[in-house]
Design an enzyme around this catalytic site. Structure first.
Site, mmCIF file in Angstrom:
data_model
loop_
_atom_site.group_PDB
_atom_site.id
_atom_site.type_symbol
_atom_site.label_atom_id
_atom_site.label_comp_id
_atom_site.label_asym_id
_atom_site.label_seq_id
_atom_site.Cartn_x
_atom_site.Cartn_y
_atom_site.Cartn_z
ATOM 1 N N SER A 130 14.408 15.374 -0.884
ATOM 2 C CA SER A 130 13.771 14.824 0.321
ATOM 3 C C SER A 130 14.585 15.105 1.584
ATOM 4 O O SER A 130 15.816 15.144 1.562
ATOM 5 C CB SER A 130 13.605 13.304 0.179
ATOM 6 O OG SER A 130 12.700 12.995 -0.847
ATOM 7 N N GLY A 135 9.105 14.574 2.894
ATOM 8 C CA GLY A 135 9.192 13.583 1.832
ATOM 9 C C GLY A 135 8.244 13.965 0.719
ATOM 10 O O GLY A 135 8.596 14.696 -0.201
ATOM 11 N N SER A 136 7.008 13.492 0.814
ATOM 12 C CA SER A 136 6.003 13.858 -0.189
ATOM 13 C C SER A 136 5.659 15.339 -0.127
ATOM 14 O O SER A 136 5.306 15.947 -1.135
ATOM 15 C CB SER A 136 4.737 13.017 0.023
ATOM 16 O OG SER A 136 4.999 11.640 -0.157
ATOM 17 N N TRP A 162 17.584 10.003 1.673
ATOM 18 C CA TRP A 162 17.192 9.128 0.565
ATOM 19 C C TRP A 162 17.788 9.588 -0.756
ATOM 20 O O TRP A 162 17.143 9.507 -1.812
ATOM 21 C CB TRP A 162 15.667 9.023 0.435
ATOM 22 C CG TRP A 162 14.915 8.809 1.696
ATOM 23 C CD1 TRP A 162 13.964 9.618 2.244
ATOM 24 C CD2 TRP A 162 15.042 7.697 2.604
ATOM 25 N NE1 TRP A 162 13.493 9.087 3.416
ATOM 26 C CE2 TRP A 162 14.149 7.900 3.669
ATOM 27 C CE3 TRP A 162 15.835 6.541 2.619
ATOM 28 C CZ2 TRP A 162 14.007 7.016 4.725
ATOM 29 C CZ3 TRP A 162 15.708 5.659 3.680
ATOM 30 C CH2 TRP A 162 14.796 5.902 4.710
ATOM 31 N N GLN A 357 5.019 -16.495 -7.626
ATOM 32 C CA GLN A 357 3.957 -17.483 -7.439
ATOM 33 C C GLN A 357 4.063 -18.603 -8.472
ATOM 34 O O GLN A 357 3.861 -19.783 -8.159
ATOM 35 C CB GLN A 357 2.597 -16.796 -7.545
ATOM 36 C CG GLN A 357 1.455 -17.585 -6.929
ATOM 37 C CD GLN A 357 1.549 -17.654 -5.406
ATOM 38 O OE1 GLN A 357 2.223 -16.833 -4.791
ATOM 39 N NE2 GLN A 357 0.908 -18.640 -4.810
ATOM 40 N N ILE A 358 4.391 -18.248 -9.695
ATOM 41 C CA ILE A 358 4.523 -19.256 -10.752
ATOM 42 C C ILE A 358 5.704 -20.181 -10.480
ATOM 43 O O ILE A 358 5.628 -21.391 -10.698
ATOM 44 C CB ILE A 358 4.649 -18.571 -12.125
ATOM 45 C CG1 ILE A 358 3.313 -17.904 -12.509
ATOM 46 C CG2 ILE A 358 5.083 -19.559 -13.204
ATOM 47 C CD1 ILE A 358 3.384 -17.020 -13.733
ATOM 48 N N GLY A 361 8.232 -22.374 -4.677
ATOM 49 C CA GLY A 361 9.335 -22.253 -3.731
ATOM 50 C C GLY A 361 10.609 -21.751 -4.365
ATOM 51 O O GLY A 361 11.395 -21.029 -3.735
ATOM 52 N N GLU A 384 10.510 9.312 -5.991
ATOM 53 C CA GLU A 384 10.046 10.301 -6.974
ATOM 54 C C GLU A 384 8.528 10.442 -6.974
ATOM 55 O O GLU A 384 7.894 10.647 -8.007
ATOM 56 C CB GLU A 384 10.573 9.965 -8.377
ATOM 57 C CG GLU A 384 12.077 10.103 -8.462
ATOM 58 C CD GLU A 384 12.568 10.192 -9.883
ATOM 59 O OE1 GLU A 384 11.962 10.939 -10.683
ATOM 60 O OE2 GLU A 384 13.567 9.538 -10.192
#
Length: 404
Positions: A130, A135-136, A162, A357-358, A361, A384
C-alpha cells in the site's frame, strides 16, 4: 471410499491446545497493557519464540500440513488471546508468504530464516504494498524499481504506508513497479536485507485497534539491493514482462499472489476475535441477573448469542475451506479466499458489537475486554483488501464479468 469428516486429527488438537495455552496464559493477561502502551511487545514475541510458536520450524510444519488447517487453527487461538499481540507475533506471515509465492528455492532458503532471527534475538519481517495514493488500487503503485545493469543492482524509490512492522523489520519485502506502462503486470517483489541504506521508517500510526502491532510508513530513497534480491530472478521477470507487452495473459500480480494465499489467515484471526467476544458475553449473560433472573433467560439476549455462535461457526468453516483450497492449489473459482476473509471480518465486527450490547455499560469501559475486541475487529474489514474489494472479487469470479 474415504469417509468425509470435519473432525480434527490428533495432531491438530495437540497444536490447537498448545497454542491456546499460550494465548490464555501469556497473551490474554498482557493484552490490555500492550494495547495502552502502543509499543511492539518484544518480550511477548521472545516468549513465543522460546516456546517454538514464533519459529521457522513451526511455520514450516504448519505450511506442510496437507489439510491447510494447522495455520488457521493457530491464528484463531492467538487472536482469541489478543489480536494486537497476535499481529505482532504473526505479522511476518505476509512477507513469508510473498517469499514463498514468488521466490526461488535459493531465495526461500536464505531469507525465510532471516525473518525470524533466533529465540534469544527474535526478528520480524514486513510486506510493503500500500501507498498513500494506492490502497485498494494496487495497479497504480508509484514506488519504482530501476535496474542498474553496470552494478547488477535494483534501485528503489517511493513510500509505502500502513505497513505492519514497517521500518523495524529485519527483512522487508517491497512490491514495486518495474514497468509502469503495464500497470499491475509490470510489478515485482524485492527483498530489502537488514541494514540496507536508503530504507527508513516514516510516520508511525496511532490506531483505533490492534495497537500492540507496529504500523508505519516505509520510505525508500535510492535504496540499492543486489540483483539477487528480486524475488523469482530477473530471467523470470523479463519473460513475464515480455508476455505482458505482447498482450499474453500473465500469472498475476506480485501482490495478489500473496493476498490470495493469506486471506484465510486474516479470516482465522477474525474468527478468534469473534469467538472470544461470544464466549465472554455468554458467560456474562449466565451470571448477570436483572429482574430476578439471569439475563440469558430473556429471548432478546439468548437470540443474540445464538446468532453470534452461528455466524462464528459459519465463518470458521469458510476459513477452513479456503485454507484447504489455498494449500492444495485449488482455484478460487467463486472467490472462496475472499469469501472467508469478508464473512469472518464482518462477523467479528458484528459479534463484538453485540457483546458490548449484552454487557451494556460494562461493555463500553476498558475494565472489560469487549470494547478492545470491538476496536480490534474493525481493521479486518479494511486491511488486505476492504470488504468492498472482497465483494468485487467474488462478484467477478461468479459472474465472469469485469465489474467495476
Amino acid at each position: 471410499m474415504t469417509d468425509f469428516s470435519l473432525a480434527l486429527s490428533e495432531d491438530h488438537v495437540t497444536v490447537r491446545d498448545w497454542i491456546h495455552g499460550f494465548a490464555e496464559n501469556v497473551m490474554r493477561p498482557a493484552g490490555q497493557e500492550w494495547d495502552e502502551r502502543e509499543e511492539t511487545p518484544w518480550p511477548i514475541i521472545q516468549e513465543a519464540a522460546k516456546v517454538g510458536i514464533y519459529s521457522l520450524d513451526f511455520f514450516a510444519s504448519a505450511m506442510a500440513d496437507p489439510t491447510g488447517i494447522t495455520m488457521v487453527l493457530a491464528l484463531e487461538e492467538m487472536a482469541w488471546g489478543d489480536a494486537g499481540l497476535c499481529m505482532s507475533i504473526m505479522g511476518s506471515t505476509l512477507a513469508l508468504a510473498a517469499i514463498m509465492a514468488n521466490g526461488t528455492p535459493e531465495q526461500q532458503g536464505e531469507w525465510i530464516p532471516a525473518c525470524f532471527g533466533t529465540p534469544n534475538d527474535p526478528q520480524v519481517s514486513a510486506f510493503g504494498v500500500s501507498e498513500p495514493d494506492a490502497g485498494s488500487d494496487v495497479s497504480s503503485l508509484r514506488t519504482r524499481a530501476v535496474y542498474d545493469e553496470a552494478s547488477d543492482e535494483w534501485v528503489l524509490d517511493g513510500t509505502k504506508t500502513w505497513i505492519t512492522n514497517g521500518g523495524i523489520a529485519a527483512v522487508h519485502v517491497i512490491v514495486a513497479s518495474v514497468d509502469p506502462s503495464l500497470g499491475s503486470r509490470g510489478q515485482a517483489s524485492f527483498v530489502i536485507p537488514p541494514g540496507t541504506p536508503g530504507l527508513r521508517m516514516g510516520q508511525k500510526f496511532k490506531k483505533m485497534g490492534i495497537r500492540a502491532s507496529h504500523t508505519a510508513e516505509v520510505v525508500l530513497e535510492g535504496c540499492r539491493v543486489p540483483g539477487s534480491c528480486l524475488l523469482g530472478g530477473k530471467e523470470r521477470l523479463d519473460e513475464r514482462l515480455a508476455r505482458a507487452r505482447e498482450g499474453v495473459k500473465t500469472s498475476g500480480q506480485a501482490a495478489m499472489a500473496t493476498f490470495e494465499a493469506t486471506r484465510p489467515y486474516v479470516g482465522a484471526q477474525a474468527v478468534g476475535i469473534a469467538r472470544a467476544a461470544y464466549e465472554y458475553a455468554l458467560d456474562y449473560a449466565k451470571e448477570r441477573r436483572q429482574f430476578g433472573r439471569a439475563i440469558i433467560e430473556n429471548q432478546a439476549i439468548a437470540f443474540k448469542l445464538a446468532d453470534m455462535r452461528m455466524r462464528t461457526d459459519a465463518a470458521r468453516l469458510l476459513v477452513w475451506r479456503a485454507a484447504w483450497m489455498a494449500l492444495t492449489r485449488q482455484p478460487f473459482g467463486a472467490g472462496e479466499g475472499s469469501q472467508s476473509k469478508l464473512f469472518a471480518s464482518e462477523t467479528a465486527v458484528h459479534v463484538t458489537e453485540e457483546a458490548i450490547q449484552i454487557l451494556g455499560g460494562y461493555g463500553y469501559v476498558r475494565d472489560y475486554p469487549v470494547e478492545r475486541w470491538h476496536r480490534d475487529s474493525k481493521i479486518y474489514t479494511i486491511f488486505e483488501g476492504t470488504s468492498e474489494i472482497q465483494r468485487l472479487i467474488i462478484a467477478r469470479a461468479v459472474s465472469g464479468v469485469h465489474i467495476r
